[in-house]
Write an enzyme that holds these catalytic residues in place. Structure first.
Site, PDB file in Angstrom:
ATOM      1  N   GLU A   1      23.963   0.868  54.860  1.00 31.70           N
ATOM      2  CA  GLU A   1      24.216  -0.240  55.787  1.00 31.70           C
ATOM      3  C   GLU A   1      25.719  -0.289  56.065  1.00 31.70           C
ATOM      4  OE1 GLU A   1      22.981  -3.979  54.255  1.00 31.70           O
ATOM      5  OE2 GLU A   1      20.966  -3.304  53.723  1.00 31.70           O
TER       6      GLU A   1
ATOM      7  N   ASP B   1      28.172 -14.588  53.794  1.00 28.05           N
ATOM      8  CA  ASP B   1      28.751 -13.635  52.846  1.00 28.05           C
ATOM      9  C   ASP B   1      29.558 -14.351  51.774  1.00 28.05           C
ATOM     10  OD1 ASP B   1      27.755 -11.393  54.169  1.00 28.05           O
ATOM     11  OD2 ASP B   1      29.451 -11.345  55.550  1.00 28.05           O
TER      12      ASP B   1
END
Length: 268
Positions: free
Chosen positions: A51, A62
Site C-alpha cells: 500500500e 492516522d
C-alpha cells in the site's frame, strides 16, 4: 491474472496455507527515492502486497507515527505525480501495489484522470478509508473502466447491513479496520478483530485483510489465524523514523522487521 493482481497474491497464499502480508508506507517518506527503496526492500523481504500512502495535510484517521511520516513527505513537496512514480517503481517488482488515500486529493486531481494514471502506472487499485460505497459512484465507475480494485473499509461499529453493502462494492479484498480510533502500532491485538472478520465472512467470499496495529511476527501470527491478510503500516514507518540519519541501517532494520512479519503470517 497479471503480475500486479491482488487476487493472484491471495490465491498463492491460500495454496501455501498462510496469510498475506500487506505493507504500507507513505510515498515521499523519507523522500521519494528513499520511499521507493524502502518499499522495494519490503517486497524483497517478504511483503506480498504494498500500500502506497498518498500524503495528506489533514489525516484524521492516522495516528501520530503515520502523521509524522506524511508531514515529512509533504514538507519535501511530495505530489500525486510522485505517488504515481512510486507505484510504478514498486509495481515493477511484481508485487500488487495499491494506493491508500483520503478522498479529497483524488477528487481535486480528477477521479477519472486519477484512475487512468493509476492504471497506467501499474497500480492494482485504491483503498479509500474515508469514502463509503454509497458516496462513491464516480470512483466505482472509473475503477471498473480501468480494471482497478476497490477496497472499502468495515469497522467494529459497522452494522451487518453496512458490512453487506460495503463488501458488495469491494473488489480485491475487504479492509477490516479492527481498531476504534486512529491507527498505530499496539502492544496487543484487538479483541474486536475476530468477531468483525466473522461477521464480514458471513457477507462475502472476498479475502479479508485486518489492520490493527501489528508490530511483530507473533502478533502477525495471531491475526493470521483468522484473517486472510495482515496489514502493517505504523511499525514500518516507525523503523524509518528511528533511523533518520542512516538510510542503510534503516533499510536493514526494515528488512528484518519484514522477515519477522512474513514468518509470522506463515505460523498461523
Amino acid at each position: 491474472m497479471t503480475a500486479r493482481s491482488v487476487e493472484a497474491a491471495y490465491t498463492r497464499a491460500r495454496e501455501e496455507d498462510r496469510a498475506v502480508l500487506v505493507g504500507y508506507l507513505p510515498a515521499g517518506f523519507p523522500d521519494v527515492e528513499g520511499g521507493i527503496a524502502a518499499l522495494t526492500t519490503m517486497v524483497e523481504a517478504g511483503c506480498d502486497i504494498i500500500e502506497v500512502g498518498l500524503p495528506y495535510s489533514d489525516p484524521v484517521m492516522d495516528g501520530p507515527t503515520i502523521q509524522a511520516a506524511a508531514q515529512q513527505a509533504l514538507e519535501h513537496g511530495t505530489r500525486i505525480s510522485d505517488v504515481l512514480r512510486t507505484v510504478e517503481a514498486v509495481a515493477a517488482t511484481g508485487a500488487p501495489t495499491l494506493v491508500m488515500t483520503y478522498w479529497n486529493p483524488v477528487e481535486q486531481y480528477g477521479v477519472e484522470r486519477f484512475a487512468e494514471h493509476l492504471a497506467d502506472a501499474g497500480g492494482a487499485g485504491l483503498i479509500t478509508p474515508d469514502l463509503t460505497p454509497d458516496y462513491a459512484p464516480q470512483w466505482i465507475d472509473a475503477a471498473d473502466k480501468h480494471g482497478l480494485d476497490k477496497v472499502f473499509l468495515v469497522a467494529p461499529s459497522s452494522t451487518d447491513e453496512r458490512i453487506r453493502l460495503t463488501t458488495q462494492a469491494c473488489r480485491g479484498f475487504v479492509y477490516a479496520t479492527a481498531v476504534m480510533g486512529v491507527t498505530g502500532a499496539r502492544d496487543s491485538s484487538s479483541d474486536l478483530a475476530g468477531p468483525l472478520v466473522a461477521r464480514t465472512r458471513a457477507a462475502t467470499d472476498l479475502p479479508i485483510g485486518v489492520g490493527l496495529g501489528v508490530s511483530n511476527g507473533d502478533q502477525a501470527a495471531e491475526v493470521a489465524a483468522y484473517a486472510d491478510a495482515v496489514i502493517v503500516g505504523s511499525a514500518f514507518v516507525r523503523v524509518l523514523l528511528d533511523h533518520p540519519d542512516d538510510r542503510e541501517a534503516g533499510l536493514a532494520a526494515l528488512a528484518d522487521l519484514t522477515r519477522d512479519l512474513a514468518a509470522g503470517v506463515r505460523r498461523r
